[in-house]
Each structure stands twice: as C-alpha cells, then as structure tokens.
Design a protein around this motif. Structure first.
Motif, PDB file in Angstrom:
ATOM      1  N   ALA A  62       0.838  -1.210   0.000  1.00  0.00           N
ATOM      2  CA  ALA A  62       0.000   0.000   0.000  1.00  0.00           C
ATOM      3  C   ALA A  62       0.874   1.263   0.000  1.00  0.00           C
ATOM      4  O   ALA A  62       0.571   2.239  -0.688  1.00  0.00           O
ATOM      5  N   LEU A  63       1.959   1.239   0.761  1.00  0.00           N
ATOM      6  CA  LEU A  63       2.851   2.399   0.808  1.00  0.00           C
ATOM      7  C   LEU A  63       3.503   2.619  -0.556  1.00  0.00           C
ATOM      8  O   LEU A  63       3.606   3.749  -1.036  1.00  0.00           O
ATOM      9  N   LEU A  64       3.924   1.528  -1.190  1.00  0.00           N
ATOM     10  CA  LEU A  64       4.573   1.649  -2.497  1.00  0.00           C
ATOM     11  C   LEU A  64       3.605   2.148  -3.558  1.00  0.00           C
ATOM     12  O   LEU A  64       3.957   2.964  -4.402  1.00  0.00           O
ATOM     13  N   LYS A  86       3.849   5.653  -5.732  1.00  0.00           N
ATOM     14  CA  LYS A  86       3.935   5.593  -7.183  1.00  0.00           C
ATOM     15  C   LYS A  86       2.725   6.217  -7.873  1.00  0.00           C
ATOM     16  O   LYS A  86       2.872   6.983  -8.808  1.00  0.00           O
ATOM     17  N   TYR A  87       1.544   5.886  -7.429  1.00  0.00           N
ATOM     18  CA  TYR A  87       0.352   6.291  -8.171  1.00  0.00           C
ATOM     19  C   TYR A  87      -0.349   7.508  -7.581  1.00  0.00           C
ATOM     20  O   TYR A  87      -1.203   8.095  -8.211  1.00  0.00           O
ATOM     21  N   LEU A 108       5.256  11.543  -2.327  1.00  0.00           N
ATOM     22  CA  LEU A 108       6.719  11.501  -2.304  1.00  0.00           C
ATOM     23  C   LEU A 108       7.299  11.501  -0.889  1.00  0.00           C
ATOM     24  O   LEU A 108       8.449  11.130  -0.691  1.00  0.00           O
ATOM     25  N   ALA A 109       6.485  11.898   0.081  1.00  0.00           N
ATOM     26  CA  ALA A 109       6.959  11.887   1.468  1.00  0.00           C
ATOM     27  C   ALA A 109       7.264  10.466   1.929  1.00  0.00           C
ATOM     28  O   ALA A 109       7.970  10.257   2.915  1.00  0.00           O
ATOM     29  N   LEU A 110       6.710   9.471   1.207  1.00  0.00           N
ATOM     30  CA  LEU A 110       6.954   8.082   1.607  1.00  0.00           C
ATOM     31  C   LEU A 110       8.324   7.582   1.154  1.00  0.00           C
ATOM     32  O   LEU A 110       8.840   6.603   1.694  1.00  0.00           O
ATOM     33  N   ALA A 111       8.915   8.244   0.151  1.00  0.00           N
ATOM     34  CA  ALA A 111      10.185   7.760  -0.387  1.00  0.00           C
ATOM     35  C   ALA A 111      11.277   7.632   0.681  1.00  0.00           C
ATOM     36  O   ALA A 111      11.915   6.576   0.776  1.00  0.00           O
ATOM     37  N   PRO A 112      11.488   8.660   1.510  1.00  0.00           N
ATOM     38  CA  PRO A 112      12.530   8.507   2.534  1.00  0.00           C
ATOM     39  C   PRO A 112      12.214   7.421   3.568  1.00  0.00           C
ATOM     40  O   PRO A 112      13.132   6.769   4.081  1.00  0.00           O
ATOM     41  N   VAL A 113      10.930   7.220   3.854  1.00  0.00           N
ATOM     42  CA  VAL A 113      10.550   6.190   4.841  1.00  0.00           C
ATOM     43  C   VAL A 113      10.906   4.810   4.293  1.00  0.00           C
ATOM     44  O   VAL A 113      11.511   3.965   4.976  1.00  0.00           O
ATOM     45  N   LEU A 114      10.541   4.580   3.024  1.00  0.00           N
ATOM     46  CA  LEU A 114      10.838   3.299   2.388  1.00  0.00           C
ATOM     47  C   LEU A 114      12.351   3.141   2.196  1.00  0.00           C
ATOM     48  O   LEU A 114      12.896   2.050   2.370  1.00  0.00           O
ATOM     49  N   ALA A 115      13.010   4.250   1.873  1.00  0.00           N
ATOM     50  CA  ALA A 115      14.467   4.221   1.702  1.00  0.00           C
ATOM     51  C   ALA A 115      15.150   3.790   2.995  1.00  0.00           C
ATOM     52  O   ALA A 115      16.097   2.999   2.977  1.00  0.00           O
ATOM     53  N   ARG A 162       4.214  10.200 -15.158  1.00  0.00           N
ATOM     54  CA  ARG A 162       4.208  10.144 -13.691  1.00  0.00           C
ATOM     55  C   ARG A 162       4.829  11.394 -13.077  1.00  0.00           C
ATOM     56  O   ARG A 162       4.501  11.776 -11.961  1.00  0.00           O
ATOM     57  N   GLY A 163       5.767  11.979 -13.765  1.00  0.00           N
ATOM     58  CA  GLY A 163       6.427  13.181 -13.259  1.00  0.00           C
ATOM     59  C   GLY A 163       7.642  12.892 -12.393  1.00  0.00           C
ATOM     60  O   GLY A 163       8.377  13.813 -12.042  1.00  0.00           O
ATOM     61  N   PHE A 164       7.859  11.653 -12.029  1.00  0.00           N
ATOM     62  CA  PHE A 164       9.031  11.303 -11.215  1.00  0.00           C
ATOM     63  C   PHE A 164       9.299   9.813 -11.374  1.00  0.00           C
ATOM     64  O   PHE A 164       8.423   9.058 -11.802  1.00  0.00           O
TER      65      PHE A 164
END
Ligand SMILES: [Zn+2]
Ligand SMILES: [Zn+2]
Length: 227
Positions: free
Chosen positions: A74-76, A80-81, A85-92, A121-123
């Motif tokens: 769900a986070l991924l 993505k969709y 983008l705030a989730l990227a550092p958490v997953l990283a 997607r823009g990113f």
C-alpha cells in the motif's frame, strides 16, 4: 505524564517519534530469515536456491527490505500512483537498514523509467528512494548511465514466463563500468526479469558485480520459472 511526539505514524496515525511507530514497524512483512542470497526467495536449506544454482541470474545478490505484502504494498502504491513523495525517505530507510557496510558498491543505479512513463508520472520512484539511500550509505548515484529504450507494456498481469520476453532489449547503456560494483535500486522485484535484463547490460559494460536492492520482493505462489 504525557509524552509529546512531533510526528504521527504514517500507518496508524498514532503519536510517534518517527514516521512509523514501533508496533507498526514490527508488523511490517519482513523477509523470512532464511532466503536465497541471490534472488531473496524463501529457503529452508543452503544459501542459494536450486533455481539460482541451475540458472544463475546476471545479478549476484539481492537485498530486499520486506516482502511485497500489506502494508508495504500500500505504501509503495501510494508513492507511485498518488505521488506521495513523502513516503520515499521512509521506504528508503527500511532498505538502508538492511544494507550492510560490507557490501557497499561503487555506485547506485536507480532502475530507469521509460521517458514516456516519466513524463506521465512526473518522477521516477526508484530515483526518489535511491537519493536517500545514496546519501545514507555515502555511495554515489549513477542516474544517467542507462536508459530504458523500450516502453514494454506493464508487467502486471502477464504470466511469469511472458515477462522475460516482454522486457528483452528494454535497456541501453553506453557507460564504461569496467570493474565497477553496481547496485540497481528498484521499488519492487517481482520475477526478477527486469532486474536480470538490466544486470546483463551492466555486465556487458564491464560491471564486475551487480546487486539488486529493492524495497519489496514478491514471492510467487508457485516455484518460479527462472531467468
Ligand atoms: Zn503506527
Ligand atoms: Zn535464488
């Protein structure tokens, strides 16, 4: 006494001193402690699964932060969709926690996205995650070394065997990577077909070692048709 926390847990909304509270962190779908060092699928004996021994993929080993299950999936998807983008550092950070200092490569290469997908997607979610992992590990990013030249139809919904055909010749790479150790970073590894295809190209460019660093690894219901 009430303790004041500055943050709220992304998953349960409870007060927390980091993005994920400790109970939520503990409930993440961790990989089984025994898994193949090459492809990260669960194992009962040995370090390398029979499939990787019989047909070794072009990458040497895989590190996955979690298995592709709730709530990581769900986070991924939200990253993505919904461009969360705030989730990227958490997953990283979940991935960084799994990467030992001993296996640090020379470069981290975010899985390239086809230009048309990037526009849409823009990113590139892999780049978003890789930026933070790179900073934490002190390993340089190699963002422009390879390009995705084939906008293959989405792998989702394709039979496992078809995915390998679908991804063939999808990448181009002109960099001289002689003797370099490269970690390819992606959000999810499903069959490993995309990872394998990129790893093959990196080897052709001279890479001495290719690792797969992924946030989540999907486990197939049936034994996997292999590389
Ligand atoms: Zn929580
Ligand atoms: Zn394996």
């Amino acid at each position: 006494m009430q303790v004041l926390f500055a943050k709220r847990c992304l998953l349960c909304g409870g007060a927390s001193d980091s993005e994920l509270c400790s109970p939520c962190h503990a409930s993440l779908p961790h990989l089984p402690s025994r898994h193949c060092v090459v492809c990260a699928l669960p194992l009962t004996t040995a370090d390398v699964c029979g499939a990787c021994l019989a047909h070794p993929p072009a990458f040497d080993r895989s590190i996955a932060a979690a298995s592709y299950a709730f709530p990581i999936d769900a986070l991924l998807r939200s990253l993505k969709y919904q461009a969360n983008l705030a989730l990227a550092p958490v997953l990283a950070d979940l991935l960084s926690a799994r990467i030992g200092a001993a296996e640090l490569p020379d470069f981290i290469l975010p899985m390239p996205l086809h230009p048309s997908k990037l526009r849409e997607r823009g990113f590139n979610q892999a780049s978003e995650i890789a930026r933070r992992v790179s900073k934490k590990a002190g390993v340089a990013l190699l963002p422009l070394a390879c390009r995705r030249i084939k906008d293959a139809p989405s792998q989702t919904g394709l039979p496992w065997k078809e995915r390998e055909k679908n991804i063939r010749d999808a990448f181009a790479c002109e960099a001289d990577l002689t003797g370099r150790r490269i970690a390819v970073l992606d959000d999810v590894m499903t069959t490993g077909a995309t990872m394998n295809e990129l790893a093959k190209i990196l080897r052709k460019c001279g890479a001495s070692r290719v690792s797969a660093w992924v946030v989540a690894r999907t486990f197939p219901d049936r034994p996997q048709a292999h590389f």
